[in-house]
Design an enzyme around this catalytic site. Structure first.
Site, PDB file in Angstrom:
ATOM      1  N   GLY A  60       0.790  -1.224   0.000  1.00  0.00           N
ATOM      2  CA  GLY A  60       0.000   0.000   0.000  1.00  0.00           C
ATOM      3  C   GLY A  60       0.822   1.274   0.000  1.00  0.00           C
ATOM      4  CG  ASN A 160       8.418  -8.386   7.506  1.00  0.00           C
ATOM      5  OD1 ASN A 160       9.598  -8.668   7.691  1.00  0.00           O
ATOM      6  ND2 ASN A 160       7.887  -8.337   6.297  1.00  0.00           N
ATOM      7  CB  CYS A 205      20.814   2.715  17.183  1.00  0.00           C
ATOM      8  SG  CYS A 205      22.392   2.889  16.341  1.00  0.00           S
ATOM      9  CB  CYS A 226      -2.331 -10.371  10.978  1.00  0.00           C
ATOM     10  SG  CYS A 226      -1.845 -11.866  11.860  1.00  0.00           S
ATOM     11  CB  CYS A 279      24.637   0.298  17.813  1.00  0.00           C
ATOM     12  SG  CYS A 279      23.623  -0.639  16.642  1.00  0.00           S
ATOM     13  CB  CYS A 284      25.684   0.416  13.622  1.00  0.00           C
ATOM     14  SG  CYS A 284      25.022   1.995  14.189  1.00  0.00           S
TER      15      CYS A 284
END
Lengths: 386, 166
Positions: A60, A160, A205, A226, A279, A284
């Site tokens: 969407g 997700n 992080c 869901c 982190c 990172c």
């Protein structure tokens, strides 16, 4: 599964455009976009044709974002999804009933090629979270000769956590800027977020930041489905996302680091999310160190340059500005911006708990280290499963 | 753990050993160590189940430990309902949790994503994040698959969507 060349299915709606024209005629598809230059909003609109954007997730938000970028005349568009179009998608924008059964990527490529034949479209039908998918996704973003990223921006339009973590990891490995977007499961709020490796928080992080729904969690009905979705919220988030993309690519306005949208109160919180020096992702932490060095070098360079350059840069003037009007930018509020990262603004919350485990618990309850071979353990498990 | 969990599950999960190595299948060397911990935890969990006569699944993996499959069963009104399940270890494991699938139940309940992936968003994902990287496959079965079966199987039986296997 055969991937058909979408552009060969239908004749292009018009010949390809060599150079964007600013002529104000009904037949010029770019006249209203080139007017942004005349208005003094954008310096060089045609730059968009040299830009490549990857849209991950053609649902969407992603499909609408892809259409917006196509209509804006983006140079190259990479599209990723593993799903097919179905009737249950018809409450959102872009896809049409006749697309049902096609992959989302192919259906999008057919439609977008018709809307603007100037855009180079690359559909990728894949799930990026699997081991194979991860490598294929990373390879598709990488320039084969240089090994560096071949895209200017990656847009996460997925639904997700696993896919977002995958995009985060690939972008950290490629040093690639990306923008995250999301809509809540109850369909009434959403957000966009810019992730610049080393400069801003990466996706690991801090726990993902979402807009509080403003509804008592206990009154939420979760039975049966869901997730809910609305074309309005998804269209708005796609619009906010692509507006930020255009500002980033064409260098106008202020690129928002985090923008939330709580539709029930019409509340739009913004904030900067600083990277976490601790982190858990080692890449990172490396990016943060590299960014710090680069920022210090740039600061030293700036301090050494002529004093007049330290004055605030003049805002863009209209090309035809006979009154000599100019707008002076507000002073950026540096300390306030960093303070904002410490405490979450009202209406924002983490969508997941912070990882935490008591060290003494871990010592007591962890697996005992032993000298058993991997093969022996596997055989033991297999024997138990007979 | 949230108040919504039954005391039996709470007691069981406490007895499953925690994992210490943060590594996924892309970390060549470390993955072997993590896999050993996964196997140890799974063996312990199955032993616990067998000892309390509450065995409810079998599981095996491919050689590199990235693909897993097994059978799980659920007893309802003295009838046994058995299903095959499978999952891959995602590239970004353990930050990303495994996506457990029961393909034969695809389309039979709304609490499922396409391809038969069980819906774990509400009851399991936050717990996994909180305990990352110390939860492993055994925890995913105990806190992800088992509660899903307990909630969804009786519902599917009532709907007439599934039949007993014994």
């Amino acid at each position: 599964m055969s991937v058909q060349q979408p552009s060969s299915q239908q004749a292009p709606s018009r010949p390809r455009t060599e150079k964007l024209s600013d002529a104000v005629v009904d037949t010029n598809p770019y006249s209203r976009l080139m007017a942004l230059q005349r208005m003094g909003i954008v310096k060089n609109y045609e730059h968009i044709r040299s830009c490549t954007v990857a849209v991950v997730g053609m649902g969407g938000v992603g499909s609408v974002a892809a259409e917006m970028l196509t209509r804006c005349g983006i140079g190259r568009l990479l599209m990723y999804d593993y799903d097919k179009v179905e009737l249950a998608n018809m409450n959102r924008l872009f896809f049409r009933p006749e697309h049902c059964g096609m992959t989302k990527t192919d259906a999008a490529a057919v439609t977008l090629a018709q809307i603007n034949p100037d855009v180079a479209l690359e559909p990728f039908t894949m799930n990026i979270t699997t081991l194979k998918g991860f490598d294929a996704f990373k390879a598709s973003l990488t320039h084969t000769d240089t090994g560096k990223s071949r895209v200017d921006l990656v847009l996460a339009c997925v639904d997700n956590y696993e896919a977002r973590i995958t995009i985060n990891q690939v972008c950290l490995e490629l040093g690639q800027i990306w923008m995250e977007s999301g809509v809540s499961e109850d369909a009434v709020s959403g957000h966009i977020q810019v992730i610049i490796p080393g400069d801003t928080a990466c996706f690991e992080c801090v726990p993902p930041l979402v807009v509080a729904s403003g509804i008592d969690e206990r009154t939420l009905k979760r039975e049966g489905v869901c997730a809910a979705s609305l074309p309005t919220t998804m269209g708005i988030v796609a619009g906010l996302l692509v507006q930020n993309v255009l500002k980033h690519l064409l260098g106008f306005g202020q690129v928002t680091r985090y923008l939330g949208y709580a539709s029930l109160q019409d509340y739009f919180p913004t904030m900067a999310i600083r990277p976490n020096p601790e982190c858990i992702n080692p890449l990172c932490r490396q990016s943060q160190a590299a960014f710090k060095v680069k920022a210090e070098q740039e600061a030293a360079l700036q301090a050494a340059s002529a004093p007049e350059e330290a004055a605030p840069a003049k805002a863009d003037l209209h090309e035809a500005n006979e009154w000599g009007i100019e707008v002076v930018a507000d002073e950026p509020s540096g300390p306030a911006a960093s303070r904002a990262a410490a405490a979450l603004p009202q209406g924002l919350e983490y969508s997941m708990p912070v990882a935490s485990m008591d060290a003494s618990n871990l010592n007591r309850d962890a697996v005992e280290s032993n000298d058993d071979k991997l093969e022996d353990l596997m055989a033991q498990l297999n024997a138990m499963s007979k | 753990m949230s108040a919504g969990w039954d005391s039996e599950t709470k007691e069981t999960v406490k007895k499953i050993p925690l994992l210490t190595i943060r590594a996924g299948p892309r970390d060549k060397e470390e993955w072997g160590k993590r896999l050993k911990e996964e196997l140890q935890a799974l063996i312990k969990y199955i032993q616990l189940n067998k000892a309390t006569d509450s065995d409810w699944f079998t599981i095996t993996s491919g050689k590199d430990g990235t693909t897993w499959e097994g059978k799980c069963w659920y007893i309802h009104n003295l009838h046994k309902y058995e299903f095959s399940f499978e999952f891959d270890i995602p590239a970004t494991y353990p930050a990303a949790s495994p996506e457990i699938k029961i393909p034969e139940l695809d389309g039979k309940t709304a609490k499922m994503y396409r391809g038969g992936a069980i819906c774990l968003t509400v009851h399991f994902k936050p717990l996994w994040a909180k305990n990352c990287p110390h939860f492993g496959i055994a925890h995913a079965l105990c806190l992800g698959l088992a509660p899903w079966l307990a909630a969804e199987i009786p519902f599917m039986i009532d709907e007439g969507a599934i039949k007993t296997s014994s």
